[in-house]
Design a protein around this motif. Structure first.
Motif, mmCIF file in Angstrom:
data_model
loop_
_atom_site.group_PDB
_atom_site.id
_atom_site.type_symbol
_atom_site.label_atom_id
_atom_site.label_comp_id
_atom_site.label_asym_id
_atom_site.label_seq_id
_atom_site.Cartn_x
_atom_site.Cartn_y
_atom_site.Cartn_z
ATOM 1 N N MET A 1 -30.364 45.495 15.475
ATOM 2 C CA MET A 1 -29.697 44.211 15.257
ATOM 3 C C MET A 1 -28.194 44.400 15.382
ATOM 4 S SD MET A 1 -29.793 41.690 11.930
ATOM 5 C CE MET A 1 -31.537 41.423 12.092
ATOM 6 N N LYS A 2 -27.564 43.519 16.143
ATOM 7 C CA LYS A 2 -26.116 43.603 16.306
ATOM 8 C C LYS A 2 -25.452 42.362 15.745
ATOM 9 C CE LYS A 2 -26.265 46.583 20.352
ATOM 10 N NZ LYS A 2 -25.788 46.814 21.728
ATOM 11 N N ASN A 3 -24.220 42.509 15.320
ATOM 12 C CA ASN A 3 -23.486 41.402 14.729
ATOM 13 C C ASN A 3 -22.424 40.917 15.697
ATOM 14 O OD1 ASN A 3 -21.637 39.808 13.108
ATOM 15 N ND2 ASN A 3 -22.784 40.600 11.363
ATOM 16 N N TRP A 4 -22.493 39.635 16.036
ATOM 17 C CA TRP A 4 -21.579 39.035 17.002
ATOM 18 C C TRP A 4 -20.369 38.477 16.257
ATOM 19 C CZ3 TRP A 4 -23.983 35.259 21.092
ATOM 20 C CH2 TRP A 4 -23.443 35.554 22.328
ATOM 21 N N ASN A 5 -19.589 39.345 15.638
ATOM 22 C CA ASN A 5 -18.503 38.891 14.765
ATOM 23 C C ASN A 5 -17.356 39.881 14.871
ATOM 24 O OD1 ASN A 5 -17.008 37.539 12.899
ATOM 25 N ND2 ASN A 5 -18.058 38.435 11.138
ATOM 26 N N SER A 6 -16.880 40.089 16.104
ATOM 27 C CA SER A 6 -15.931 41.174 16.309
ATOM 28 C C SER A 6 -14.700 40.691 17.024
ATOM 29 C CB SER A 6 -16.637 42.296 17.060
ATOM 30 O OG SER A 6 -15.787 43.395 17.269
ATOM 31 N N ARG A 7 -14.537 41.107 18.308
ATOM 32 C CA ARG A 7 -13.238 40.950 18.947
ATOM 33 C C ARG A 7 -12.808 39.501 19.121
ATOM 34 N NH1 ARG A 7 -13.385 43.211 24.292
ATOM 35 N NH2 ARG A 7 -15.634 42.936 24.238
ATOM 36 N N LEU A 8 -13.745 38.605 19.410
ATOM 37 C CA LEU A 8 -13.350 37.225 19.634
ATOM 38 C C LEU A 8 -12.838 36.572 18.362
ATOM 39 C CD1 LEU A 8 -13.162 35.162 21.867
ATOM 40 C CD2 LEU A 8 -15.453 34.353 21.254
ATOM 41 N N TYR A 9 -13.223 37.104 17.207
ATOM 42 C CA TYR A 9 -12.796 36.532 15.940
ATOM 43 C C TYR A 9 -11.505 37.178 15.438
ATOM 44 C CZ TYR A 9 -17.624 35.022 16.049
ATOM 45 O OH TYR A 9 -18.821 34.478 16.418
ATOM 46 N N LYS A 146 -13.643 27.278 13.728
ATOM 47 C CA LYS A 146 -15.033 27.016 14.097
ATOM 48 C C LYS A 146 -15.892 28.142 13.522
ATOM 49 C CE LYS A 146 -16.186 25.117 17.988
ATOM 50 N NZ LYS A 146 -16.975 23.939 17.527
ATOM 51 N N ILE A 147 -16.820 27.790 12.660
ATOM 52 C CA ILE A 147 -17.659 28.755 11.960
ATOM 53 C C ILE A 147 -19.076 28.677 12.534
ATOM 54 C CG2 ILE A 147 -18.553 29.471 9.720
ATOM 55 C CD1 ILE A 147 -16.091 27.994 8.495
ATOM 56 N N LEU A 148 -19.563 29.794 13.050
ATOM 57 C CA LEU A 148 -20.910 29.880 13.590
ATOM 58 C C LEU A 148 -21.821 30.583 12.583
ATOM 59 C CD1 LEU A 148 -20.161 30.976 17.265
ATOM 60 C CD2 LEU A 148 -20.346 28.661 16.344
ATOM 61 N N ASP A 149 -23.047 30.091 12.466
ATOM 62 C CA ASP A 149 -23.997 30.635 11.502
ATOM 63 C C ASP A 149 -25.392 30.563 12.103
ATOM 64 O OD1 ASP A 149 -25.459 31.412 9.310
ATOM 65 O OD2 ASP A 149 -25.284 29.486 8.278
ATOM 66 N N GLY A 150 -25.927 31.709 12.548
ATOM 67 C CA GLY A 150 -27.263 31.699 13.118
ATOM 68 C C GLY A 150 -27.546 32.980 13.874
ATOM 69 N N GLN A 151 -28.454 32.919 14.858
ATOM 70 C CA GLN A 151 -28.812 34.120 15.586
ATOM 71 C C GLN A 151 -29.412 33.784 16.945
ATOM 72 O OE1 GLN A 151 -31.742 36.149 13.152
ATOM 73 N NE2 GLN A 151 -33.426 35.006 14.046
ATOM 74 N N ALA A 152 -29.386 34.789 17.829
ATOM 75 C CA ALA A 152 -30.080 34.739 19.111
ATOM 76 C C ALA A 152 -31.090 35.875 19.124
ATOM 77 C CB ALA A 152 -29.091 34.891 20.266
ATOM 78 N N SER A 153 -32.309 35.601 19.561
ATOM 79 C CA SER A 153 -33.329 36.648 19.589
ATOM 80 C C SER A 153 -34.152 36.532 20.866
ATOM 81 C CB SER A 153 -34.240 36.564 18.369
ATOM 82 O OG SER A 153 -34.998 35.369 18.380
ATOM 83 N N ILE A 154 -34.538 37.696 21.409
ATOM 84 C CA ILE A 154 -35.424 37.782 22.565
ATOM 85 C C ILE A 154 -36.526 38.782 22.234
ATOM 86 C CG2 ILE A 154 -35.622 38.330 25.012
ATOM 87 C CD1 ILE A 154 -32.720 37.647 25.373
ATOM 88 N N GLU A 155 -37.775 38.382 22.451
ATOM 89 C CA GLU A 155 -38.913 39.261 22.209
ATOM 90 C C GLU A 155 -39.815 39.264 23.439
ATOM 91 O OE1 GLU A 155 -42.488 40.132 18.981
ATOM 92 O OE2 GLU A 155 -41.317 38.282 18.857
ATOM 93 N N SER A 156 -40.133 40.455 23.913
ATOM 94 C CA SER A 156 -40.994 40.619 25.078
ATOM 95 C C SER A 156 -42.245 41.403 24.681
ATOM 96 C CB SER A 156 -40.236 41.354 26.187
ATOM 97 O OG SER A 156 -41.059 41.556 27.317
ATOM 98 N N GLU A 157 -43.375 41.050 25.276
ATOM 99 C CA GLU A 157 -44.650 41.706 24.961
ATOM 100 C C GLU A 157 -45.262 42.279 26.237
ATOM 101 O OE1 GLU A 157 -47.132 38.974 22.894
ATOM 102 O OE2 GLU A 157 -45.748 38.698 21.227
ATOM 103 N N GLY A 172 -19.745 34.106 11.925
ATOM 104 C CA GLY A 172 -18.309 34.377 11.900
ATOM 105 C C GLY A 172 -17.510 33.122 12.174
ATOM 106 N N GLY A 173 -16.208 33.276 12.209
ATOM 107 C CA GLY A 173 -15.319 32.145 12.461
ATOM 108 C C GLY A 173 -14.204 32.531 13.402
ATOM 109 N N LEU A 174 -13.685 31.559 14.121
ATOM 110 C CA LEU A 174 -12.574 31.812 15.024
ATOM 111 C C LEU A 174 -11.671 30.587 15.055
ATOM 112 C CD1 LEU A 174 -13.677 31.280 18.695
ATOM 113 C CD2 LEU A 174 -15.288 31.010 16.827
ATOM 114 N N PRO A 175 -10.363 30.816 15.273
ATOM 115 C CA PRO A 175 -9.417 29.695 15.337
ATOM 116 C C PRO A 175 -9.388 29.085 16.727
ATOM 117 C CG PRO A 175 -8.234 31.754 15.522
ATOM 118 C CD PRO A 175 -9.678 32.120 15.333
ATOM 119 N N MET A 176 -9.226 27.768 16.799
ATOM 120 C CA MET A 176 -9.138 27.058 18.063
ATOM 121 C C MET A 176 -8.030 26.010 17.974
ATOM 122 S SD MET A 176 -13.225 26.497 18.823
ATOM 123 C CE MET A 176 -13.032 26.262 20.591
ATOM 124 N N ILE A 177 -7.349 25.801 19.080
ATOM 125 C CA ILE A 177 -6.353 24.748 19.140
ATOM 126 C C ILE A 177 -7.065 23.397 19.202
ATOM 127 C CG2 ILE A 177 -4.434 23.779 20.461
ATOM 128 C CD1 ILE A 177 -3.841 26.404 19.063
#
Length: 259
Positions: A1-9, A146-157, A172-177
């Motif tokens: 599991m990776k956390n999408w809360n890094s450089r863009l924030y 802008k505060i994002l709260d959720g997830q993206a998942s892909i499962e293959s069988e 995470g959250g990020l500032p926007m004009i």
């Protein structure tokens, strides 16, 4: 599991506030603006680090209608910004037997395997803004968290092999004009308006744009309706080892209230 809360924030919200000047607010009384409605949203785009990223059509992604609401508080106190809060849900699910191998977050998913995909998150916009015009032409400028709260998942069988799953947290959250312009048609209660939130950072861009037309029945309690179009677009380049170019857009309708 990776956390999408890094450089863009990484950009600091405090730093963005320096873009706001010390305009006095044009309102002379306390005002509350609110609305709630439904966004008939569709999803289009691609994601992954392959030379030809996997598309939303290949994954069979379909998006539910999004519900949203907003509340804004305006006051006459100089230097202190007005505040606006908006929240929307975005959920897309897909199932497909993908014809080709693809890569997401450095995980390879095989060809010809049943694949389930979920993009599910809420976005909450907390906006601080000043009115720089307040007449039959109105204009606001400010900054949005802008505060994002959720997830993206892909499962293959894959046939004869263990399932493969990758989950990416969208927290995470990020500032926007922020900017808004509105034109009121005198004596009619009708108006047209446009609004934008935007940030571009380290080759990645996020934009959130709305255009709308509305009508308010003026009385002791102003009630009306708004029809509009909204586009939320994320273009992420080499972000935590992944690329994404996703566009959520479509028409919306909401009831509006002012008191």
């Amino acid at each position: 599991m990776k956390n999408w809360n890094s450089r863009l924030y990484a950009p600091l919200l405090i730093g963005g506030c320096s873009l706001l000047s010390s305009h006095t607010l044009a309102d002379t009384v306390l005002g509350i603006y609110a609305g709630a409605g439904s966004w008939d949203v569709s999803l289009d785009g691609s994601m992954g680090i392959d030379d030809v990223p996997i598309t939303t059509d290949e994954l069979g992604l379909e998006t539910d209608k999004s519900s949203f609401f907003y509340v804004a508080l305006e006051h006459p106190i100089p230097l202190i910004p007005n505040i606006r809060i908006q929240r929307a849900t975005l959920k897309s699910e897909g199932f497909a037997v993908v014809d080709r191998e693809f890569t997401w977050d450095e995980i390879s998913f095989p060809a010809s395997a049943p694949t389930t995909t979920l993009l599910d998150f809420n976005q909450t916009d907390l906006t601080l803004y000043y009115e720089i015009l307040d007449n039959w032409v109105s204009m606001d400028v400010g900054i949005t968290a802008k505060i994002l709260d959720g997830q993206a998942s892909i499962e293959s069988e894959p046939e004869g092999a263990e399932p493969i799953e990758e989950i990416t947290e969208l927290n995470g959250g990020l500032p926007m004009i922020y900017g808004m312009a509105r034109f009121d048609i005198p004596t009619t209660g009708a108006y047209v308006a446009g609004m934008i939130n935007y940030i571009s950072y380290d080759n990645s861009t996020i934009s959130d744009i709305e255009i709308k037309a509305g009508w308010m029945f003026e009385s002791a309690l102003d009630i009306g309706a708004e029809f509009g179009y909204r586009q939320f677009k994320m273009t992420l380049v080499d972000f935590e080892g992944a690329n994404a170019d996703l566009t959520y857009d479509g028409p919306y309708f909401n009831l509006a209230l002012h008191f």
